[in-house]
Scaffold this active site. Structure first.
Site, PDB file in Angstrom:
ATOM      1  N   LEU A 144      51.970  11.954  43.115  1.00  4.62           N
ATOM      2  CA  LEU A 144      50.821  11.268  43.713  1.00  4.62           C
ATOM      3  C   LEU A 144      51.296  10.088  44.559  1.00  4.62           C
ATOM      4  O   LEU A 144      52.213   9.369  44.170  1.00  4.62           O
ATOM      5  CB  LEU A 144      49.895  10.714  42.632  1.00  4.62           C
ATOM      6  CG  LEU A 144      49.188  11.691  41.700  1.00  4.62           C
ATOM      7  CD1 LEU A 144      48.273  10.919  40.753  1.00  4.62           C
ATOM      8  CD2 LEU A 144      48.397  12.719  42.469  1.00  4.62           C
ATOM      9  N   TYR A 240      60.748  -2.524  50.604  1.00  4.18           N
ATOM     10  CA  TYR A 240      60.518  -1.362  49.741  1.00  4.18           C
ATOM     11  C   TYR A 240      61.130  -1.587  48.355  1.00  4.18           C
ATOM     12  O   TYR A 240      60.451  -1.983  47.423  1.00  4.18           O
ATOM     13  CB  TYR A 240      61.012  -0.046  50.391  1.00  4.18           C
ATOM     14  CG  TYR A 240      60.385   1.148  49.720  1.00  4.18           C
ATOM     15  CD1 TYR A 240      59.381   1.889  50.333  1.00  4.18           C
ATOM     16  CD2 TYR A 240      60.749   1.507  48.416  1.00  4.18           C
ATOM     17  CE1 TYR A 240      58.756   2.951  49.680  1.00  4.18           C
ATOM     18  CE2 TYR A 240      60.130   2.557  47.753  1.00  4.18           C
ATOM     19  CZ  TYR A 240      59.145   3.284  48.392  1.00  4.18           C
ATOM     20  OH  TYR A 240      58.539   4.319  47.740  1.00  4.18           O
TER      21      TYR A 240
HETATM   22  P1  NAD Z   1      51.861  12.387  50.568  1.00  2.24           P
HETATM   23  O1  NAD Z   1      50.939  11.373  51.116  1.00  2.24           O
HETATM   24  O2  NAD Z   1      52.344  13.442  51.485  1.00  2.24           O
HETATM   25  O3  NAD Z   1      51.196  13.135  49.294  1.00  2.24           O
HETATM   26  C1  NAD Z   1      50.407  12.481  48.362  1.00  2.24           C
HETATM   27  C2  NAD Z   1      49.693  13.489  47.485  1.00  2.24           C
HETATM   28  O4  NAD Z   1      48.936  12.768  46.497  1.00  2.24           O
HETATM   29  C3  NAD Z   1      48.681  14.390  48.224  1.00  2.24           C
HETATM   30  O5  NAD Z   1      48.697  15.682  47.651  1.00  2.24           O
HETATM   31  C4  NAD Z   1      47.335  13.710  47.919  1.00  2.24           C
HETATM   32  O6  NAD Z   1      46.212  14.586  47.970  1.00  2.24           O
HETATM   33  C5  NAD Z   1      47.609  13.275  46.499  1.00  2.24           C
HETATM   34  N1  NAD Z   1      46.703  12.211  46.038  1.00  2.24           N
HETATM   35  C6  NAD Z   1      46.585  10.938  46.493  1.00  2.24           C
HETATM   36  N2  NAD Z   1      45.663  10.262  45.771  1.00  2.24           N
HETATM   37  C7  NAD Z   1      45.209  11.126  44.832  1.00  2.24           C
HETATM   38  C8  NAD Z   1      44.267  11.036  43.780  1.00  2.24           C
HETATM   39  N3  NAD Z   1      43.605   9.902  43.516  1.00  2.24           N
HETATM   40  N4  NAD Z   1      44.041  12.145  43.035  1.00  2.24           N
HETATM   41  C9  NAD Z   1      44.675  13.319  43.282  1.00  2.24           C
HETATM   42  N5  NAD Z   1      45.608  13.445  44.240  1.00  2.24           N
HETATM   43  C10 NAD Z   1      45.863  12.369  45.008  1.00  2.24           C
HETATM   44  O7  NAD Z   1      53.071  11.561  49.899  1.00  2.24           O
HETATM   45  P2  NAD Z   1      54.631  11.833  49.701  1.00  2.24           P
HETATM   46  O8  NAD Z   1      55.375  11.032  50.694  1.00  2.24           O
HETATM   47  O9  NAD Z   1      54.924  13.273  49.530  1.00  2.24           O
HETATM   48  O10 NAD Z   1      54.832  11.079  48.294  1.00  2.24           O
HETATM   49  C11 NAD Z   1      54.862  11.742  47.054  1.00  2.24           C
HETATM   50  C12 NAD Z   1      55.799  10.990  46.127  1.00  2.24           C
HETATM   51  O11 NAD Z   1      57.128  11.034  46.686  1.00  2.24           O
HETATM   52  C13 NAD Z   1      55.452   9.496  45.973  1.00  2.24           C
HETATM   53  O12 NAD Z   1      55.714   9.097  44.672  1.00  2.24           O
HETATM   54  C14 NAD Z   1      56.423   8.830  46.934  1.00  2.24           C
HETATM   55  O13 NAD Z   1      56.688   7.498  46.598  1.00  2.24           O
HETATM   56  C15 NAD Z   1      57.647   9.715  46.720  1.00  2.24           C
HETATM   57  N6  NAD Z   1      58.669   9.606  47.791  1.00  2.24           N
HETATM   58  C16 NAD Z   1      58.314   9.653  49.117  1.00  2.24           C
HETATM   59  C17 NAD Z   1      59.318   9.490  50.080  1.00  2.24           C
HETATM   60  C18 NAD Z   1      58.973   9.499  51.550  1.00  2.24           C
HETATM   61  O14 NAD Z   1      59.776   8.980  52.359  1.00  2.24           O
HETATM   62  N7  NAD Z   1      57.871  10.082  51.960  1.00  2.24           N
HETATM   63  C19 NAD Z   1      60.661   9.327  49.699  1.00  2.24           C
HETATM   64  C20 NAD Z   1      60.989   9.358  48.353  1.00  2.24           C
HETATM   65  C21 NAD Z   1      59.976   9.478  47.389  1.00  2.24           C
END
Ligand code: NAD
Length: 397
Positions: A144, A240
């Site tokens: 999430l 960050y």
């Molecule tokens: P994203 O925005 O692409 O995906 C977020 C997801 O969470 C979506 O499926 C959305 O529908 C869901 N979501 C949000 N609020 C919600 C709620 N209240 N109820 C149900 N679903 C909900 O984000 P992402 O970049 O893929 O991030 C996912 C994880 O990966 C996070 O923990 C992020 O910190 C981590 N991450 C991201 C990166 C990056 O650079 N993008 C790098 C390392 C780790």
């Protein structure tokens, strides 16, 4: 309806159903081209997978990898906007519809629950669906990314903050709308900002999910769970790693220990997985990330080490979660960010960061690639999709 991108600041307010489906198909094709996951691995690949945050970014890649790499049945939970006759749905809605259709075509169970995963109501729906259709899960992915969370036990809504801790930070960034490179100052967080961000993006909700699934007998023997984090290096730490969001991510480490000790009773495993910086809806909202990622992509593409969400997650499942090629750090986390954090890469990022201006940003960085990837998140700019065609925005989930 003819659908063209409507970009407002760091989000795109519409999405293209056929483009999103094509994007999902590209990810499925990648996973299939790599062959089955966990062949020969003694625990075997997971067969029943719950993905929380499964509709975009790393969570979508996880669901696709589980289904098409492991042959798993999947239940996906997300918060997305369904389409109407006049308005498109959100990208994650279309991604999920396409993913489910493709999985079902292969005889796999694939169901989705669209709603607030932080709420008791959605948790109860997941429990009911698992009991009815799938049975205990052998993997839970927590992916999430949300700016706010309402605590169902108190009814209080918390908003996360993207702020430095201690003192104000001034850093170069790019306005992705105007393409102007400018110095941006972020004021320091208050104690309340820090606590709120931990409440939203920390580990409490993951713990609540795992406690509930355990209590309901819905975690299979040997169940694994992972949540995703980003750590980065000196360049991104002020906004960050050592900022409010970094504190929330530290709380994930705390939660992982708690969950891990509870999972011992069923021979399970809990790991934080550290992933590389990626263009996603979540990262584009973080002020330094668009410029950092534009520079990083340029360097990693030049040296041939660039990866997207699907390559990262496939590598995580195949090599680390269900493989023998594990890179575990001192805190017990699985590291997929080794190539990004290499000194050679980070020193080049630092050098470029110091010289980039509005005039040279296109030449020096992969801003073009960043913008293309950003539009692709919403199903735009994908070769083979006819963007002049009249298309029905209403797609069944
Ligand atoms: P994203 O925005 O692409 O995906 C977020 C997801 O969470 C979506 O499926 C959305 O529908 C869901 N979501 C949000 N609020 C919600 C709620 N209240 N109820 C149900 N679903 C909900 O984000 P992402 O970049 O893929 O991030 C996912 C994880 O990966 C996070 O923990 C992020 O910190 C981590 N991450 C991201 C990166 C990056 O650079 N993008 C790098 C390392 C780790």
């Amino acid at each position: 309806m003819i659908i063209k991108p409507k970009v407002r600041g760091f989000i795109c307010t519409n999405a293209h159903p056929a483009g999103c489906a094509a994007n999902v198909q590209q990810q499925i094709d990648h996973v299939k081209s790599q062959g089955p996951i966990a062949e020969g691995f003694k625990g075997g690949a997971p067969k029943n997978v719950l993905v929380l945050g499964s509709s975009t970014g790393y969570g979508l890649a996880s669901r696709i990898t589980a289904a098409f790499g492991c042959g798993a049945n999947t239940l996906g939970v997300f918060f997305e906007k369904p389409p109407t006759e006049k308005r498109t749905g959100s990208a994650g809605y279309y991604n999920s519809a396409a993913m489910q259709q493709a999985a079902r075509a292969e005889g796999l169970y694939a169901e989705s629950i669209n709603g607030d995963a932080f709420s008791d109501e959605i948790k109860a729906q997941v429990v009911e669906t698992l009991k009815r259709d799938m049975g205990p899960v052998d993997m839970v992915v927590y992916s999430l990314a949300s700016p706010r969370r309402t605590d169902p036990r108190t009814g209080v809504t918390y908003n996360s903050a993207l702020k430095p801790i201690g003192e104000a930070v001034t850093m170069r960034g790019i306005n992705t709308d105007t393409l102007v490179v400018e110095e941006v100052t972020a004021e320091p967080a208050t104690d309340e900002d820090i606590a709120n961000t931990v409440k939203v993006m920390g580990g409490e909700d993951w713990e609540w999910w795992m406690d509930l699934l355990m209590k309901e007998g819905l975690l299979a023997e040997g169940c694994k769970t992972t949540a995703y984090t980003y750590i980065g290096k000196e360049l991104t730490w002020p906004l960050y790693g050592k900022a409010t969001i970094g504190m929330a991510k530290q709380d994930l480490d705390r939660a992982a220990e708690q969950i891990g000790s509870k999972l011992e009773t069923i021979g399970g495993e809990c790991r934080i997985s550290v992933l590389k910086a990626m263009v996603t809806q979540a990262s584009s909202a973080i002020p330094i990330m668009p410029l950092y990622i534009s520079i990083l992509y340029r360097i990693m593409k030049d040296e041939g080490s660039h990866e997207g969400c699907i390559e990262q997650i496939h590598g995580l499942f195949d090599g680390q979660l269900y493989g023998e090629d594990r890179h575990i750090d001192e805190a017990g986390r699985l590291r997929m960010d080794g190539k990004e954090l290499r000194d050679e890469v980070q020193s080049q990022v630092k050098e470029l960061w110091g010289t980039v201006t509005t005039e040279n940003v296109m030449q020096l960085t992969d801003l073009k690639g960043y913008k293309e990837e950003f539009l692709k998140l919403f199903g735009f700019g994908i070769p083979g999709v006819d963007y002049d065609a009249d298309i029905n925005p209403e797609v069944d989930l």
